[in-house]
Write a protein that holds these residues in place. Structure first.
Motif, short mmCIF file in Angstrom:
data_model
loop_
_atom_site.label_atom_id
_atom_site.label_comp_id
_atom_site.label_asym_id
_atom_site.label_seq_id
_atom_site.Cartn_x
_atom_site.Cartn_y
_atom_site.Cartn_z
N LEU A 157 0.82 -1.22 0.00
CA LEU A 157 0.00 0.00 0.00
C LEU A 157 0.85 1.27 0.00
O LEU A 157 0.36 2.35 -0.35
N LEU A 158 2.11 1.13 0.42
CA LEU A 158 2.96 2.33 0.54
C LEU A 158 3.61 2.71 -0.78
O LEU A 158 4.08 1.84 -1.53
N ARG A 159 3.69 4.02 -1.02
CA ARG A 159 4.53 4.52 -2.13
C ARG A 159 5.99 4.42 -1.70
O ARG A 159 6.28 4.43 -0.51
N PRO A 160 6.90 4.42 -2.67
CA PRO A 160 8.31 4.55 -2.30
C PRO A 160 8.48 5.81 -1.44
O PRO A 160 7.90 6.85 -1.75
N GLY A 161 9.21 5.69 -0.36
CA GLY A 161 9.39 6.83 0.56
C GLY A 161 8.28 6.93 1.59
O GLY A 161 8.36 7.76 2.50
N GLY A 162 7.24 6.07 1.47
CA GLY A 162 6.11 6.13 2.38
C GLY A 162 6.45 5.63 3.78
O GLY A 162 7.44 4.92 3.99
N VAL A 163 5.60 6.02 4.74
CA VAL A 163 5.86 5.75 6.16
C VAL A 163 4.77 4.85 6.73
O VAL A 163 3.58 5.11 6.55
N PHE A 164 5.19 3.81 7.45
CA PHE A 164 4.25 2.96 8.18
C PHE A 164 4.35 3.25 9.67
O PHE A 164 5.45 3.38 10.21
N PHE A 165 3.20 3.34 10.32
CA PHE A 165 3.17 3.62 11.77
C PHE A 165 2.23 2.65 12.45
O PHE A 165 1.09 2.47 12.02
N ILE A 166 2.70 2.06 13.54
CA ILE A 166 1.82 1.25 14.40
C ILE A 166 2.15 1.53 15.85
O ILE A 166 3.32 1.64 16.22
#
Ligand SMILES: C[S@@+](CC[C@H](N)C(=O)[O-])C[C@H]1O[C@@H](n2cnc3c(N)ncnc32)[C@H](O)[C@@H]1O
Length: 282
Positions: A157-166
């Motif tokens: 689901l993330l674009r390159p450079g995207g950030v995941f947070f949990i």
């Protein structure tokens, strides 16, 4: 009541959990502080706590103008709080009742949010577009049997450079006996692929009861969570552990602020209550 080491088929477990989550919606609608969201400056307790940990990793230090996918969004209180930061939100959940409630809330607040009904383990195929941020928080992956498949959805689901947070309940917390007078373990920390089965008519917020009492959960140690994200190709940027919790895990917990609970002071440094992970896609 719980039984451990239950070998359950995912389709059956998912349908069982979904019936329980559908039932919780009217109870949570009464128990979550939904009315407070009428104030455009208000943010849910969860999002208010998460923003300072998330925004340093974002371009310009802000969600403004970003595409955000909120996994397991429930009745949308966190989703609309993120939208209020100027982001374009997609909320994902498998509970039609939760999404109907979330969609009604967003409409009442005049916020344009896309809602997608899907098992989070199928989220990449079900959701249109890709995202600068994938966010999920508090009460999420314990409902999932397969973290490798979950992490693949996040990365996809993330674009390159995207950030995941949990941010979520710490697996060491989940091993503790919630009814004991001191910190003692009651549940296993390590997974073996089998589920923990619960039968509970109550829920963590509000006094109502549900008709569909059965649920299935899976323990996930911190190593499994981190390794699933690394295995999906994400780069780990930050791992923190907290001392408070946005729900009362045990009757022994004391309120430390609005929507915040912790162990009594003499126990507070002994064990974490939450973990927070930030990871990025190259
Ligand atoms: C505790 S809530 C999480 C959210 C948020 N912190 C809140 O309190 O609003 C858990 C959510 O996960 C959803 N859920 C559980 N299993 C799921 C699955 N396999 N796929 C998608 N959603 C799921 C439930 O429907 C519920 O809305």
């Amino acid at each position: 009541m719980s039984s451990d080491h239950v070998d359950v088929d995912w389709d059956h477990a998912r349908a069982t959990n979904r019936a329980n989550w559908d039932d919780r919606v009217p109870i949570h609608e009464g128990a979550y502080a939904i009315d407070a969201l009428a104030d455009t400056d208000h943010r849910s307790d969860v999002v208010r706590e998460d923003l300072p940990a998330l925004t340093p990793w974002l371009p310009n230090g802000s969600l403004d103008g970003l595409d955000v996918c909120h996994l397991q969004c429930h009745i949308g209180t966190d989703t609309v709080s993120l939208a209020r930061e100027g982001a374009r939100l997609t909320g994902v959940d498998f509970s039609p009742a939760a999404l109907a409630s979330a969609s009604g809330l967003a409409s009442r607040l005049g916020l344009d949010v896309a809602w997608v009904e899907t098992d989070v383990l199928d989220a990449r195929a079900a959701v249109t577009g890709d995202f600068d941020v994938v966010y999920t928080s508090i009460g999420t992956i314990c409902w999932l049997p397969d973290l490798d498949r979950w992490a693949a959805q996040v990365a996809g689901l993330l674009r390159p450079g995207g950030v995941f947070f949990i941010r979520d309940g710490h697996p060491a917390l989940y091993a503790l006996d919630e009814d004991a007078d001191e910190l003692v373990t009651r549940y296993r920390y390590f997974p073996d692929g089998t589920a923990q089965q619960w039968d509970d008519a109550g829920t963590y917020a509000g006094d109502g009861t549900v008709a569909n009492t059965r649920t299935f959960e899976w323990p996930h140690p911190l190593s499994e969570i981190v390794n699933a994200l690394l295995g999906a190709g994400l780069r780990l940027r930050r791992l923190d552990e907290g001392r408070t919790l946005p729900w009362r895990f045990s009757p022994r917990m004391v309120e430390t602020g609005t929507g915040s609970w912790a162990w009594p002071e003499h126990d507070r440094d002994r064990i974490p209550t939450t973990y927070t992970i930030v990871a990025t896609r190259d």
